[in-house]
Design a protein around this motif. Structure first.
Motif, PDB file in Angstrom:
ATOM      1  N   THR A  21       6.605 -30.880  -4.882  1.00 39.94           N
ATOM      2  CA  THR A  21       5.532 -31.029  -3.899  1.00 39.94           C
ATOM      3  C   THR A  21       4.178 -31.141  -4.590  1.00 39.94           C
ATOM      4  OG1 THR A  21       6.834 -29.707  -2.346  1.00 39.94           O
ATOM      5  CG2 THR A  21       4.528 -30.055  -1.804  1.00 39.94           C
ATOM      6  N   GLU A  22       3.966 -30.341  -5.621  1.00 42.37           N
ATOM      7  CA  GLU A  22       2.684 -30.398  -6.331  1.00 42.37           C
ATOM      8  C   GLU A  22       2.531 -31.721  -7.078  1.00 42.37           C
ATOM      9  OE1 GLU A  22       2.554 -26.767  -8.589  1.00 42.37           O
ATOM     10  OE2 GLU A  22       1.835 -25.610  -6.863  1.00 42.37           O
ATOM     11  N   LYS A  23       3.639 -32.266  -7.548  1.00 38.99           N
ATOM     12  CA  LYS A  23       3.563 -33.599  -8.169  1.00 38.99           C
ATOM     13  C   LYS A  23       3.145 -34.642  -7.135  1.00 38.99           C
ATOM     14  CE  LYS A  23       6.690 -33.083 -12.094  1.00 38.99           C
ATOM     15  NZ  LYS A  23       7.967 -33.510 -12.728  1.00 38.99           N
ATOM     16  N   TYR A  24       3.635 -34.471  -5.915  1.00 42.35           N
ATOM     17  CA  TYR A  24       3.220 -35.392  -4.853  1.00 42.35           C
ATOM     18  C   TYR A  24       1.727 -35.236  -4.567  1.00 42.35           C
ATOM     19  CZ  TYR A  24       2.815 -37.680  -0.334  1.00 42.35           C
ATOM     20  OH  TYR A  24       2.409 -38.500   0.686  1.00 42.35           O
ATOM     21  N   ILE A  29       4.428 -38.500  -8.027  1.00 40.50           N
ATOM     22  CA  ILE A  29       5.647 -39.051  -7.447  1.00 40.50           C
ATOM     23  C   ILE A  29       5.313 -39.601  -6.064  1.00 40.50           C
ATOM     24  CG2 ILE A  29       7.204 -37.494  -8.701  1.00 40.50           C
ATOM     25  CD1 ILE A  29       7.548 -35.903  -6.098  1.00 40.50           C
ATOM     26  N   THR A  30       6.167 -40.473  -5.569  1.00 40.45           N
ATOM     27  CA  THR A  30       5.934 -41.070  -4.261  1.00 40.45           C
ATOM     28  C   THR A  30       6.506 -40.190  -3.154  1.00 40.45           C
ATOM     29  OG1 THR A  30       8.027 -42.270  -4.271  1.00 40.45           O
ATOM     30  CG2 THR A  30       6.118 -43.366  -5.289  1.00 40.45           C
ATOM     31  N   GLN A  31       6.163 -40.544  -1.912  1.00 40.51           N
ATOM     32  CA  GLN A  31       6.705 -39.826  -0.762  1.00 40.51           C
ATOM     33  C   GLN A  31       8.229 -39.958  -0.734  1.00 40.51           C
ATOM     34  OE1 GLN A  31       4.688 -40.072   3.156  1.00 40.51           O
ATOM     35  NE2 GLN A  31       6.610 -40.905   3.919  1.00 40.51           N
ATOM     36  N   LYS A  32       8.726 -41.136  -1.049  1.00 41.48           N
ATOM     37  CA  LYS A  32      10.174 -41.356  -1.058  1.00 41.48           C
ATOM     38  C   LYS A  32      10.854 -40.458  -2.082  1.00 41.48           C
ATOM     39  CE  LYS A  32      13.693 -44.973  -1.539  1.00 41.48           C
ATOM     40  NZ  LYS A  32      13.945 -46.417  -1.825  1.00 41.48           N
ATOM     41  N   LEU A  34       9.749 -37.600  -3.187  1.00 43.27           N
ATOM     42  CA  LEU A  34       9.676 -36.221  -2.698  1.00 43.27           C
ATOM     43  C   LEU A  34      10.771 -35.963  -1.669  1.00 43.27           C
ATOM     44  CD1 LEU A  34       8.271 -33.461  -2.533  1.00 43.27           C
ATOM     45  CD2 LEU A  34       6.727 -34.433  -0.817  1.00 43.27           C
ATOM     46  N   PHE A  35      10.945 -36.884  -0.744  1.00 42.83           N
ATOM     47  CA  PHE A  35      11.986 -36.730   0.273  1.00 42.83           C
ATOM     48  C   PHE A  35      13.379 -36.681  -0.364  1.00 42.83           C
ATOM     49  CE2 PHE A  35       9.223 -38.792   3.781  1.00 42.83           C
ATOM     50  CZ  PHE A  35       8.751 -37.542   4.153  1.00 42.83           C
ATOM     51  N   THR A  36      13.598 -37.500  -1.384  1.00 46.92           N
ATOM     52  CA  THR A  36      14.900 -37.520  -2.066  1.00 46.92           C
ATOM     53  C   THR A  36      15.181 -36.186  -2.745  1.00 46.92           C
ATOM     54  OG1 THR A  36      14.773 -39.909  -2.437  1.00 46.92           O
ATOM     55  CG2 THR A  36      16.264 -38.659  -3.865  1.00 46.92           C
ATOM     56  N   ARG A  37      14.182 -35.658  -3.425  1.00 47.36           N
ATOM     57  CA  ARG A  37      14.364 -34.376  -4.122  1.00 47.36           C
ATOM     58  C   ARG A  37      14.596 -33.243  -3.132  1.00 47.36           C
ATOM     59  NH1 ARG A  37       9.957 -34.583  -9.142  1.00 47.36           N
ATOM     60  NH2 ARG A  37      10.595 -36.643  -9.931  1.00 47.36           N
ATOM     61  N   ALA A  38      13.904 -33.285  -2.002  1.00 47.34           N
ATOM     62  CA  ALA A  38      14.086 -32.258  -0.976  1.00 47.34           C
ATOM     63  C   ALA A  38      15.499 -32.317  -0.406  1.00 47.34           C
ATOM     64  CB  ALA A  38      13.053 -32.434   0.134  1.00 47.34           C
ATOM     65  N   ALA A  39      15.995 -33.525  -0.155  1.00 44.15           N
ATOM     66  CA  ALA A  39      17.351 -33.684   0.385  1.00 44.15           C
ATOM     67  C   ALA A  39      18.391 -33.170  -0.601  1.00 44.15           C
ATOM     68  CB  ALA A  39      17.606 -35.151   0.715  1.00 44.15           C
ATOM     69  N   GLU A  40      18.179 -33.424  -1.876  1.00 44.39           N
ATOM     70  CA  GLU A  40      19.111 -32.930  -2.909  1.00 44.39           C
ATOM     71  C   GLU A  40      19.129 -31.404  -2.932  1.00 44.39           C
ATOM     72  OE1 GLU A  40      17.512 -34.780  -6.371  1.00 44.39           O
ATOM     73  OE2 GLU A  40      18.530 -36.714  -6.033  1.00 44.39           O
ATOM     74  N   LEU A  41      17.964 -30.801  -2.769  1.00 47.65           N
ATOM     75  CA  LEU A  41      17.864 -29.345  -2.783  1.00 47.65           C
ATOM     76  C   LEU A  41      18.557 -28.743  -1.560  1.00 47.65           C
ATOM     77  CD1 LEU A  41      16.569 -27.096  -4.516  1.00 47.65           C
ATOM     78  CD2 LEU A  41      14.558 -27.251  -3.048  1.00 47.65           C
ATOM     79  N   ARG A  42      18.339 -29.342  -0.406  1.00 45.63           N
ATOM     80  CA  ARG A  42      19.002 -28.852   0.810  1.00 45.63           C
ATOM     81  C   ARG A  42      20.522 -28.897   0.664  1.00 45.63           C
ATOM     82  NH1 ARG A  42      14.656 -31.736   3.451  1.00 45.63           N
ATOM     83  NH2 ARG A  42      15.955 -33.594   3.698  1.00 45.63           N
ATOM     84  N   PRO A  89       2.355 -39.458   8.422  1.00 46.41           N
ATOM     85  CA  PRO A  89       2.779 -38.182   9.024  1.00 46.41           C
ATOM     86  C   PRO A  89       2.890 -37.050   8.013  1.00 46.41           C
ATOM     87  CG  PRO A  89       4.039 -39.986   9.959  1.00 46.41           C
ATOM     88  CD  PRO A  89       3.222 -40.578   8.852  1.00 46.41           C
ATOM     89  N   LEU A  90       3.402 -37.341   6.822  1.00 49.79           N
ATOM     90  CA  LEU A  90       3.541 -36.282   5.810  1.00 49.79           C
ATOM     91  C   LEU A  90       2.173 -35.815   5.333  1.00 49.79           C
ATOM     92  CD1 LEU A  90       5.426 -34.570   4.018  1.00 49.79           C
ATOM     93  CD2 LEU A  90       5.251 -36.385   2.290  1.00 49.79           C
ATOM     94  N   ASP A  91       1.270 -36.735   5.085  1.00 51.71           N
ATOM     95  CA  ASP A  91      -0.060 -36.352   4.607  1.00 51.71           C
ATOM     96  C   ASP A  91      -0.848 -35.626   5.697  1.00 51.71           C
ATOM     97  OD1 ASP A  91       0.420 -37.341   2.108  1.00 51.71           O
ATOM     98  OD2 ASP A  91      -0.482 -39.296   2.490  1.00 51.71           O
ATOM     99  N   LYS A  92      -0.616 -35.994   6.942  1.00 51.00           N
ATOM    100  CA  LYS A  92      -1.256 -35.288   8.054  1.00 51.00           C
ATOM    101  C   LYS A  92      -0.735 -33.852   8.118  1.00 51.00           C
ATOM    102  CE  LYS A  92      -2.136 -37.927  11.486  1.00 51.00           C
ATOM    103  NZ  LYS A  92      -2.071 -38.770  12.697  1.00 51.00           N
TER     104      LYS A  92
END
Length: 754
Positions: A21-24, A29-32, A34-42, A89-92
């Motif tokens: 998240t801090e890299k974002y 890193i891009t939003q995509k 970040l979403f990929t890394r989050a999905a892997e963690l879940r 939406p993510l940045d908001k």
């Protein structure tokens, strides 16, 4: 017997979510990505729970920042100014959490408060006349489908409607009752979609039920759920509570059409009594019998004795709360096997559930025998001298003389500070360079002399800069300190420290609570060296910076073999030694931070004094009761609700108290005025948990608001918390604006008198 977990640590075994998240944030890193890394963690966490044999696995307990904020956005509860920001939406989402300042607008972050009696912080949803609650998000459904695709059927988790309303703030004359029909419709839409997706259960978290409930609160809860539960279809609804018992509306809960009730048998003092008085056969009791907040191994014999008293016919063994509040795994630590055997982090607590289930099924008697060995005999040797010292404390030991009014006069003569004196809360930015140098010292790549030269250089740099911008009371910056609790714990006996025991505090911010293993005493001076050095570099006053005993206790994992009162008094005596040493070495202003004073305050007001304030406040007074009248004692409190304990805070008998106030729009000022607060105060004039730089005019407005409620002779001007986590540029710009704003307001006051 089936097992269940309320929630799981989302930051990851090695804080993967934090770093991604801090890299974002830094555009690395891009939003995509970040979403990929989050999905892997879940997916990693779901599989871990599945492989451990957990029957009820949660989903939607994941969040990039905070699940209460997630829930608000799911239901379109977003301030108009944020809705108008031309951001993704993510940045908001992150703008609401952290604030935003850029070419696309300027937005203050949402208020941030403590999550009940924990060190986790949530973002406070904001309601006003423009709010229209409706289901607009899809996160809860996306994550359910994600897990389903991986072959794991989860139980989605969502903040319940009553707690969502209870924790929110309402503006422009609005109130929770105004939104009942909208919120029922929105949650009904969630029910409908989960039914379509084939979900079996939905967990609605309602921890606000463990607080005091008025007849109006009960009526609101019942009105919502009486209507809502008729719309659940085939979906089973688990009403999940934690952090206490539900004595005020237990009779309502067992009558309503919930399929399961999740009750806390760890912190819920009356939970067992309530359940033994009757529990419906048709409902499932999710029994919270594994402590989700502390890290000691479960005493199976005691737990089994509780479970065997439960009258329910359908029982699921569960954690007492989300495992968000404990580190990931003991396996990542290098404690000795003898020590490690006593600890249980999130991963081990899952195993405890499985072992308890096996024992109840009559398949694991050896596990029970092994467990009981941990609880026989004395784990540590008690400090007899310390015990006698605590037993011998008299009332006089907790009272400072002369009274505050007399000390205030003496201190104004002593320090000759200008009207509206300016200061900071203590720490300055812990940059990568600072952290790198500390790590090199730890790895023995630097010797102590080289490290000391570096620290002295940082202190010199920031002392001079503070003088240059005109701050009145300076700080040395705390560059030598890793954490405001861990640093002291490392210099006290009785503490152990984990290598990777990170726990989420808010957003990407993690803390690594030390572990109180045995009796606590001070072995040698802790802060004297650098406080004395800093004071020698300037003619201005430099504050000595300490952490108070209640915060050290509350931000540690406490012992369970002695009372928290006794443990806190041990720490208080150790910090008292440090206070007196600072004073003896010429430090005339000493700040003793109690940032976590409220953290273990019972959630029910009837228990506040009998179970907490009657020893927590005296413990603080014990620390400073012996200093000279001219020595000025400061304290600081942050990101919690203090308006209802103002008399207790005044009773701490400090000379100056600084509060977090900026995110709560200085609401605390009304209560200070109403309660005739005596202590001098420094309500924070800007939010340090946001990267945005407040303007001079913004800070001037905050100071003017303070002066409308507090006599000018009692007002200090400061940020609302320490600046450790901020960048150097934004810190310098913000504090330069703070001193400029203060000077301009002083001029306004002078002109007004003339």
């Amino acid at each position: 017997m089936a097992t269940s977990v309320i929630g799981f640590p989302r930051i990851g075994e090695n804080r993967e979510l934090k770093f991604s998240t801090e890299k974002y944030f830094h555009n690395e890193i891009t939003q995509k990505e970040l979403f990929t890394r989050a999905a892997e963690l879940r997916l990693k966490h779901w599989k871990l729970l599945q492989e451990a044999g957990v029957d009820y696995i949660p989903s939607n307990d994941f969040s990039f920042y905070d699940t209460t904020l997630d829930t608000a956005l799911l239901f379109n509860i977003i301030p108009q100014k944020a809705a108008e920001l031309k951001l993704s939406p993510l940045d908001k989402y992150f703008a609401l959490a952290r604030g935003y300042q850029g070419e696309k607008g300027d937005l203050k972050a949402l208020p941030m408060k403590k999550w009940f009696n924990t060190n986790y912080h949530y973002l406070v949803p904001q309601f006003d006349k423009t709010t229209r609650i409706k289901l607009v998000g899809n996160k809860i459904f996306t994550e359910f489908k994600e897990a389903l695709t991986a072959g794991i059927k989860t139980r989605p988790v969502l903040v319940g409607p009553y707690t969502l309303l209870n924790l929110s703030e309402f503006a422009n004359g609005t109130k929770p009752e105004d939104f009942i029909s909208q919120i029922i419709e929105a949650y009904t839409a969630v029910f409908s979609q989960l039914n379509q997706l084939g979900a079996s259960w939905l967990q609605l978290d309602e921890p606000s039920l463990v607080k005091d409930m008025s007849p109006q609160d009960r009526a609101l809860f019942n009105k919502i759920y009486t209507a809502l539960l008729t719309k659940k279809g085939s979906l089973k609804v688990l009403l999940q509570t934690y952090f206490g018992d539900v004595r005020d509306n237990y009779t309502d809960l067992i009558k309503l059409d919930f399929d399961g009730l999740g009750l806390d048998f760890i912190e819920g003092r009356k939970t067992l009594e309530l359940v033994k008085n009757g529990f419906p056969d048709e409902k499932v009791l999710f029994a919270g019998i594994v402590n989700g907040k502390n890290i000691w191994h479960n005493n199976y014999q005691q737990t089994l004795a509780t479970v065997k008293q439960l009258p329910a016919t359908k029982i699921v063994l569960s954690t007492s709360c989300s495992l968000l509040h404990v580190p990931f795994s003991v396996a990542n630590e290098n404690f000795s096997p003898e020590v490690k055997a006593h600890f249980s982090f999130a991963k081990e607590k899952i195993a405890e559930l499985g072992e308890l289930s096996s024992i109840l099924d009559g398949q694991a008697d050896k596990l029970l025998a092994k467990n009981q060995k941990l609880f026989t005999g004395n784990r540590i040797k008690s400090n007899k001298k310390l015990k006698e010292k605590i037993a011998g404390l008299t009332e006089e030991a907790f009272v400072r003389t002369p009274a505050f009014a007399q000390r205030e006069v003496l201190q104004k003569k002593e320090f000759k500070l200008p009207l509206l004196p300016t200061t900071t809360i203590g720490s300055f930015p812990q940059t990568r360079v600072v952290k790198k140098m500390r790590a090199r010292l730890k790895r023995h790549e630097l010797d102590q002399k080289e490290y000391d030269i570096f620290i002295a250089g940082k202190i010199n740099e920031w002392i001079k800069w503070q003088e240059d911008i005109g701050l009145d009371v300076l700080v040395h910056g705390e560059f030598e300190r890793n954490d405001m609790v861990e640093y002291f714990g490392q210099n006290l006996s009785g503490y152990l420290f984990s290598k990777n025991g990170w726990v989420q505090s808010y957003g990407t911010r993690g803390v690594k609570p030390p572990i109180i293993w045995g009796d606590v005493t001070r072995q040698k001076p802790i802060t004297i060296k650098w406080s004395k050095y800093a004071q020698e570099q300037t003619n201005k006053v430099v504050k000595g910076m300490l952490t108070g005993p209640v915060t050290i206790l509350n931000w540690s994992f406490p012992r369970e073999d002695i009372s928290v009162r006794e443990s806190t008094l041990q720490i208080a005596l150790a910090i008292q030694d440090e206070v007196l040493d600072l004073e003896a070495n010429g430090i005339r202003v000493i700040q003793i931070d109690e940032a976590a004073l409220r953290e273990k305050l019972p959630l029910r007001k009837s228990d506040w004094y009998s179970e907490y304030l009657d020893w927590a406040i005296p413990a603080f007074r014990l620390v400073h009761s012996q200093v000279k009248p001219e020595t000025q004692i400061h304290t600081h409190m942050c990101y919690s609700e203090f308006t209802d304990i103002i008399p207790a805070i005044d009773n701490m008998d400090a000379d100056v108290i600084s509060f977090e106030a900026s995110r709560s729009n200085l609401e605390i000022l009304d209560e200070l005025q109403a309660k005739n607060f005596q202590t001098e105060v420094g309500p924070g004039v800007y939010d340090i948990h946001s990267p945005r730089v407040p303007s001079v005019e913004e800070i001037k407005d905050a100071i003017r608001k303070i002066l409308q409620k507090v006599p000018k002779q009692k007002v200090w001007v400061n940020p609302d918390c320490g600046l450790k986590t901020r960048g150097e540029n934004e810190t310098r710009a913000s504090l330069e604006n703070l001193t400029s704003a203060t000077k301009e307001v002083r001029k306004e006051l002078e002109d007004g008198e003339n």
